[in-house]
Design a protein around this motif. Structure first.
Motif, short mmCIF file in Angstrom:
data_model
loop_
_atom_site.label_atom_id
_atom_site.label_comp_id
_atom_site.label_asym_id
_atom_site.label_seq_id
_atom_site.Cartn_x
_atom_site.Cartn_y
_atom_site.Cartn_z
N ILE A 46 0.84 -1.21 0.00
CA ILE A 46 0.00 0.00 0.00
C ILE A 46 0.87 1.26 0.00
CG2 ILE A 46 -1.60 1.34 1.44
CD1 ILE A 46 -2.86 -1.35 2.24
N TRP A 47 1.97 1.21 0.76
CA TRP A 47 2.88 2.35 0.80
C TRP A 47 3.46 2.62 -0.59
CZ3 TRP A 47 4.86 6.54 2.99
CH2 TRP A 47 6.13 6.98 2.58
N TYR A 48 3.97 1.57 -1.25
CA TYR A 48 4.59 1.77 -2.57
C TYR A 48 3.55 2.21 -3.60
CZ TYR A 48 9.19 -0.09 -1.40
OH TYR A 48 10.44 -0.25 -0.88
N PHE A 49 2.34 1.69 -3.49
CA PHE A 49 1.34 1.98 -4.52
C PHE A 49 0.71 3.36 -4.34
CE2 PHE A 49 -2.68 1.82 -6.75
CZ PHE A 49 -2.35 1.17 -7.93
N PHE A 50 0.34 3.70 -3.11
CA PHE A 50 -0.46 4.92 -2.92
C PHE A 50 0.34 6.13 -2.45
CE2 PHE A 50 -3.57 1.47 -2.44
CZ PHE A 50 -4.57 1.90 -3.28
N LEU A 51 1.44 5.93 -1.74
CA LEU A 51 2.11 7.07 -1.10
C LEU A 51 3.52 7.34 -1.60
CD1 LEU A 51 0.91 6.36 2.56
CD2 LEU A 51 -0.03 8.00 0.93
N GLU A 52 4.30 6.28 -1.80
CA GLU A 52 5.71 6.47 -2.15
C GLU A 52 5.91 7.32 -3.40
OE1 GLU A 52 9.64 5.72 -3.81
OE2 GLU A 52 7.71 5.13 -4.69
N PRO A 53 5.07 7.18 -4.44
CA PRO A 53 5.29 7.96 -5.67
C PRO A 53 5.20 9.47 -5.48
CG PRO A 53 3.83 6.11 -6.10
CD PRO A 53 3.98 6.20 -4.62
N ILE A 54 4.56 9.95 -4.43
CA ILE A 54 4.39 11.39 -4.27
C ILE A 54 5.25 11.95 -3.14
CG2 ILE A 54 2.09 11.50 -5.28
CD1 ILE A 54 0.93 11.44 -2.47
N THR A 55 6.29 11.22 -2.76
CA THR A 55 7.16 11.69 -1.68
C THR A 55 8.36 12.47 -2.21
OG1 THR A 55 8.30 9.55 -1.72
CG2 THR A 55 6.52 9.82 -0.10
N SER A 56 8.42 12.69 -3.51
CA SER A 56 9.53 13.47 -4.09
C SER A 56 8.97 14.50 -5.05
CB SER A 56 10.49 12.53 -4.84
OG SER A 56 9.83 11.95 -5.95
N LEU A 57 9.78 15.53 -5.35
CA LEU A 57 9.34 16.55 -6.30
C LEU A 57 9.10 15.95 -7.67
CD1 LEU A 57 11.58 19.63 -5.39
CD2 LEU A 57 9.15 19.32 -4.94
N TRP A 58 9.96 15.00 -8.07
CA TRP A 58 9.76 14.35 -9.36
C TRP A 58 8.42 13.61 -9.39
CZ3 TRP A 58 8.97 9.36 -11.09
CH2 TRP A 58 9.12 9.17 -12.47
N GLY A 59 8.08 12.96 -8.25
CA GLY A 59 6.80 12.26 -8.19
C GLY A 59 5.62 13.20 -8.30
N VAL A 60 5.73 14.36 -7.64
CA VAL A 60 4.65 15.36 -7.72
C VAL A 60 4.51 15.88 -9.15
CG1 VAL A 60 3.91 17.63 -6.91
CG2 VAL A 60 4.93 16.02 -5.30
N GLU A 61 5.66 16.08 -9.80
CA GLU A 61 5.63 16.53 -11.20
C GLU A 61 4.92 15.52 -12.09
OE1 GLU A 61 9.46 17.90 -12.77
OE2 GLU A 61 9.05 16.71 -14.55
N GLN A 62 5.26 14.25 -11.90
CA GLN A 62 4.60 13.20 -12.68
C GLN A 62 3.12 13.09 -12.34
OE1 GLN A 62 6.01 11.37 -15.26
NE2 GLN A 62 7.52 13.00 -14.93
N LEU A 63 2.80 13.31 -11.07
CA LEU A 63 1.39 13.26 -10.65
C LEU A 63 0.58 14.32 -11.38
CD1 LEU A 63 -0.69 12.04 -8.58
CD2 LEU A 63 -0.11 13.97 -7.11
N ILE A 64 1.12 15.53 -11.45
CA ILE A 64 0.42 16.62 -12.15
C ILE A 64 0.30 16.31 -13.64
CG2 ILE A 64 0.59 19.06 -12.80
CD1 ILE A 64 1.99 19.54 -10.10
N THR A 65 1.37 15.75 -14.21
CA THR A 65 1.35 15.40 -15.64
C THR A 65 0.27 14.37 -15.95
OG1 THR A 65 3.74 15.83 -15.79
CG2 THR A 65 2.75 14.48 -17.52
N LYS A 66 0.15 13.36 -15.09
CA LYS A 66 -0.85 12.31 -15.33
C LYS A 66 -2.27 12.81 -15.02
CE LYS A 66 2.22 8.99 -16.13
NZ LYS A 66 2.39 8.42 -17.49
N ALA A 67 -2.38 13.68 -14.01
CA ALA A 67 -3.72 14.10 -13.59
C ALA A 67 -4.35 15.09 -14.56
CB ALA A 67 -3.64 14.73 -12.20
N THR A 68 -3.52 15.89 -15.23
CA THR A 68 -4.05 16.97 -16.07
C THR A 68 -5.01 16.48 -17.15
OG1 THR A 68 -2.12 18.35 -15.65
CG2 THR A 68 -3.41 18.85 -17.60
N PRO A 69 -4.62 15.52 -18.01
CA PRO A 69 -5.59 15.07 -19.03
C PRO A 69 -6.83 14.41 -18.43
CG PRO A 69 -3.62 13.68 -19.03
CD PRO A 69 -3.32 14.84 -18.15
N LEU A 70 -6.65 13.71 -17.30
CA LEU A 70 -7.81 13.08 -16.66
C LEU A 70 -8.82 14.13 -16.21
CD1 LEU A 70 -6.04 10.37 -14.44
CD2 LEU A 70 -7.33 10.00 -16.54
N ILE A 71 -8.32 15.21 -15.62
CA ILE A 71 -9.22 16.27 -15.12
C ILE A 71 -9.94 16.94 -16.28
CG2 ILE A 71 -9.24 18.52 -13.98
CD1 ILE A 71 -6.84 17.49 -12.30
#
Length: 362
Positions: A46-71
Motif C-alpha cells: 500500500i505504501w509503494y502503490f499509494f504514497l511512495e510515488p508522491i514523496t519526491s518533487l519528481w513524483g509530484v511533477e509526474q502526478l500533475i502530468t498524469k492528472a491533467t488530461p484526466l481532469i
C-alpha cells in the motif's frame, strides 16, 4: 438474520459526501488483500502503490502530468452525465482530436511560427467535438444507444490512428517504425520550472477549466438547463429547454475537451504521433468524473487520486516486481466501489433479526 436495503425518504447528504471516501477506503483494503495474496506485506504494498510515488518533487511533477488530461476529460464528461447523456467514447475523441491537431506540424512542417501551437489546440478541440457529435446525432435522429455508439467509435479512431502512422504519415526517417516525423519546436509544450517542479501549459489550462465550469454550473442559465434536463427531461421541456440541443451541446463540449487533452498529451509527452498515444485516459476519466461527484472541484481532487494509481503501478513494478497492470485492476475496483457506495445515498442498510424476518415473511 440478514441485511436488507431500506429506501430513504430523501437523499442522504452525509452519504453523498462520504461515498467517495468509503469507496477509496474499500479500494485500499482490496489492494492490501491483493498484495498479501501475492506474498508481499500488504502495508508495504500500500505504501509503494499509494504514497511512495508522491514523496519526491519528481513524483509530484509526474502526478500533475498524469492528472491533467484526466481532469480535463472528466470535466467534459461530467457535463454529459449531468445532462443525462452517456458518453463512453472520450478515448476515441481524444485520439481523433490529437490526429486533427497534428495536421499542421506533419502535413505543413515548414509552417513554423507562434501561431502553430494555438492553431493545433483549436483544431484538436474541433476534431474531438465533431467526432463526439456522431453518437449525439445518431441518438437524437434515430434513437440509438449513445453508450454503444460512442464506445464502438473508440475502436474506429484507434484503428484510424494506427493506419495513419503506418501509412500516409509514416516518417521517412523513422527506420520503418510506425511513427510520424517529430514535431518542430513551435508545436510542443515546453515545461517551466515552478519551485523545482516542471509544469507545462496544460496544468494551468486544467485549473482554469475547473474554475470556468464551476461558475457555469452554479451561476449561469446554461448550468441550470444542464441540471434540469438531467434530472427531469419533462420538466425541462416545459421550461422551454431542448433535449436535442442539450445532447449536441454536451457531446460537443465533452469531445472538444477530450481532443484538447489528447493534443496536449502528444505535444508535451510524445512530440509525434504513434500507434498508442494514451494509456486509457478517456476510460479512466469516467472513474474520475464519478469519484468527483460530477463536481469540477471534486473532479480536480479525484484526478490527482486516480493519477497516483498510474505512478503506483510503476512503483510496484520496480520495487515489488509486480505487474503494473494491477493499477488498471485497482482503478476498475475503485469504480465498482464508487457505484456500490452510491447505493447508500438512496438506501440505508438495516439488520433484520430472525423474528422480524419471520413476521415480514408472514
Amino acid at each position: 438474520m440478514r441485511l436488507e436495503l431500506v429506501k430513504r425518504s430523501e437523499k442522504s447528504r452525509v452519504m453523498s459526501v462520504l461515498s467517495p471516501v468509503v469507496a477509496v477506503a474499500l479500494t485500499v483494503v482490496f489492494a492490501g488483500i491483493v498484495f498479501a495474496a501475492q506474498g508481499h506485506n500488504p502495508f508495504t504494498g500500500i505504501w509503494y502503490f499509494f504514497l511512495e510515488p508522491i514523496t519526491s518533487l519528481w513524483g509530484v511533477e509526474q502526478l500533475i502530468t498524469k492528472a491533467t488530461p484526466l481532469i480535463i476529460i472528466a470535466l467534459g464528461l461530467s457535463v454529459c452525465y449531468l445532462s443525462n447523456n452517456w458518453n463512453i467514447g472520450a478515448e476515441g475523441q481524444l485520439t481523433i482530436g490529437a490526429i486533427v491537431g497534428s495536421i499542421p506540424p506533419i502535413v505543413f512542417p515548414d509552417f513554423v511560427n507562434p501561431v502553430v501551437l494555438p492553431l493545433m489546440l483549436l483544431m484538436a478541440m474541433a476534431g474531438g467535438a465533431l467526432f463526439a457529435l456522431i453518437p449525439a446525432k445518431l441518438k437524437t435522429s434515430f434513437g440509438t444507444n449513445e453508450i454503444l455508439t460512442s464506445l464502438m467509435l473508440v475502436y474506429c479512431s484507434n484503428l484510424f490512428l494506427d493506419w495513419m502512422v503506418r501509412g500516409p504519415w509514416r516518417s521517412p526517417q523513422g527506420y520503418n517504425f510506425p511513427i510520424t516525423i517529430d514535431f518542430h519546436e513551435w508545436a510542443v509544450l515546453n515545461a517551466v520550472d515552478v519551485g523545482g517542479i516542471n509544469i507545462n501549459l496544460s496544468a494551468p489550462i486544467a485549473l482554469l477549466l475547473v474554475v470556468v465550469l464551476s461558475v457555469v454550473m452554479r451561476s449561469t442559465l446554461k448550468g441550470f438547463e444542464i441540471r434540469v434536463l438531467g434530472q427531469s427531461p419533462r420538466a425541462g421541456s416545459f421550461a422551454g429547454f431542448s433535449n436535442r440541443r442539450m445532447t449536441a451541446f454536451a457531446f460537443a463540449l465533452s469531445g472538444a475537451l477530450a481532443g484538447l487533452a489528447g493534443m496536449m498529451v502528444v505535444m508535451s509527452e510524445i512530440g509525434k504521433l504513434q500507434p498508442v498515444i494514451s494509456p486509457g485516459y478517456g476510460f479512466t476519466a469516467i472513474i474520475v468524473a464519478f469519484l468527483g461527484r460530477l463536481n469540477p472541484v471534486g473532479i480536480l481532487i479525484a484526478g490527482l487520486v486516480i493519477a497516483s494509481s498510474y505512478l503506483g503501478g510503476e512503483a510496484i513494478q520496480t520495487s515489488l516486481q509486480m505487474s503494473s497492470k494491477l493499477a488498471t485492476v485497482i482503478q476498475g475496483v475503485l469504480l465498482f466501489f464508487v457505484l456500490a457506495a452510491d447505493t447508500l445515498i438512496l438506501y440505508k442498510v438495516r439488520l433484520v433479526t430472525g423474528r422480524e424476518g419471520e413476521r415480514a415473511h408472514a
